[in-house]
Design a protein around this motif. Structure first.
Motif, short mmCIF file in Angstrom:
data_model
loop_
_atom_site.label_atom_id
_atom_site.label_comp_id
_atom_site.label_asym_id
_atom_site.label_seq_id
_atom_site.Cartn_x
_atom_site.Cartn_y
_atom_site.Cartn_z
N LYS A 1 39.82 60.67 41.93
CA LYS A 1 40.35 59.10 41.84
C LYS A 1 40.57 58.40 43.58
O LYS A 1 41.31 58.89 44.18
CB LYS A 1 41.83 58.91 41.49
CG LYS A 1 42.03 58.72 39.73
CD LYS A 1 43.11 57.78 39.46
CE LYS A 1 43.60 58.47 37.46
NZ LYS A 1 43.68 57.52 36.75
N ALA A 2 39.71 56.46 43.58
CA ALA A 2 40.33 56.95 44.79
C ALA A 2 40.08 54.59 44.03
O ALA A 2 39.82 54.62 43.90
CB ALA A 2 38.84 56.64 45.66
N LYS A 3 40.86 54.60 45.47
CA LYS A 3 40.72 52.64 45.46
C LYS A 3 40.35 51.82 46.33
O LYS A 3 40.78 52.30 47.56
CB LYS A 3 42.20 52.63 45.31
CG LYS A 3 42.47 51.12 44.61
CD LYS A 3 44.37 50.73 44.73
CE LYS A 3 44.45 48.94 44.44
NZ LYS A 3 46.02 49.41 44.63
N ALA A 4 39.57 50.73 45.67
CA ALA A 4 39.23 50.04 47.07
C ALA A 4 40.15 48.59 47.07
O ALA A 4 39.86 48.52 46.19
CB ALA A 4 37.60 50.09 46.97
N THR B 1 40.34 47.92 52.31
CA THR B 1 41.34 49.53 52.51
C THR B 1 40.80 49.96 51.17
O THR B 1 40.53 49.44 50.38
CB THR B 1 42.38 49.29 52.59
OG1 THR B 1 43.01 48.47 51.42
CG2 THR B 1 42.88 48.22 53.77
N LEU B 2 41.01 51.26 51.63
CA LEU B 2 40.38 52.34 50.82
C LEU B 2 41.95 53.26 51.00
O LEU B 2 42.18 53.60 52.14
CB LEU B 2 39.26 53.59 51.42
CG LEU B 2 37.69 52.59 51.89
CD1 LEU B 2 36.79 53.64 52.15
CD2 LEU B 2 37.59 52.09 50.02
N THR B 3 41.86 54.27 49.58
CA THR B 3 43.52 54.85 49.18
C THR B 3 43.21 56.08 49.19
O THR B 3 41.65 55.79 47.09
CB THR B 3 44.20 54.52 48.86
OG1 THR B 3 44.55 53.30 49.55
CG2 THR B 3 45.51 55.14 48.73
N THR B 4 42.81 56.90 48.87
CA THR B 4 42.05 58.20 47.58
C THR B 4 43.66 58.60 47.57
O THR B 4 44.85 58.30 47.65
CB THR B 4 41.76 59.48 48.70
OG1 THR B 4 42.39 59.45 49.78
CG2 THR B 4 40.76 58.93 49.59
#
Length: 139
Positions: A6-9, A21-24
């Motif tokens: 999963k990853a989130k932007a 921002t990007l978070t893995t």
């Protein structure tokens, strides 16, 4: 084998003036900045989608090549892979993989043959709709 990652932007503001921002899921990237400026210009600290695709492709290819070398009875001392991602007219059109490998006891033509197979079967290569060019050098 089946798994998910999963990853989130998160994006705030307009396309050109906004920031995101990007978070893995692994937290290797955690609220890592990206913006129009980090994507289409230089100078501002942050990442961009094309850079992340290049890193993913280089990493996946290197690991796939390592597995194929092992199957052929070789173990790499070092596999250095660079990926140059070309963005043109709204699309990623080409990725150039530059490979330098140090693999004891392998012949150059065998190394290049295995590297080309790795390029074809690497999961990220199969995902991309872009021309992929491989330059391989045995050192």
């Amino acid at each position: 084998m089946k798994f998910t990652r999963k990853a989130k932007a998160q994006w705030k503001g307009s396309g050109k003036e906004g920031k995101g921002t990007l978070t893995t899921g692994s937290k290797v990237l955690e609220n890592t900045a990206y913006s129009f400026h980090t994507r289409f210009e230089d100078g501002e600290k942050g990442t961009n989608p094309e850079e992340l695709v290049g890193a993913a492709h280089a990493g996946c290819f290197a690991m796939q090549l390592s597995f194929l070398l092992n199957e052929a009875g070789f173990t790499a001392t070092t596999l250095d892979v660079g990926a140059k991602v070309t963005f043109e007219d709204g699309s990623v059109t080409q990725i150039d993989l530059h490979l330098e490998g140090n693999v004891p006891d392998i012949k150059s033509d065998q190394f290049i043959e295995i590297a080309n197979k790795a390029k074809e079967i690497c999961p990220i290569s199969k995902l991309l709709n872009a021309k992929i060019i491989l330059e391989a050098t045995l050192i």
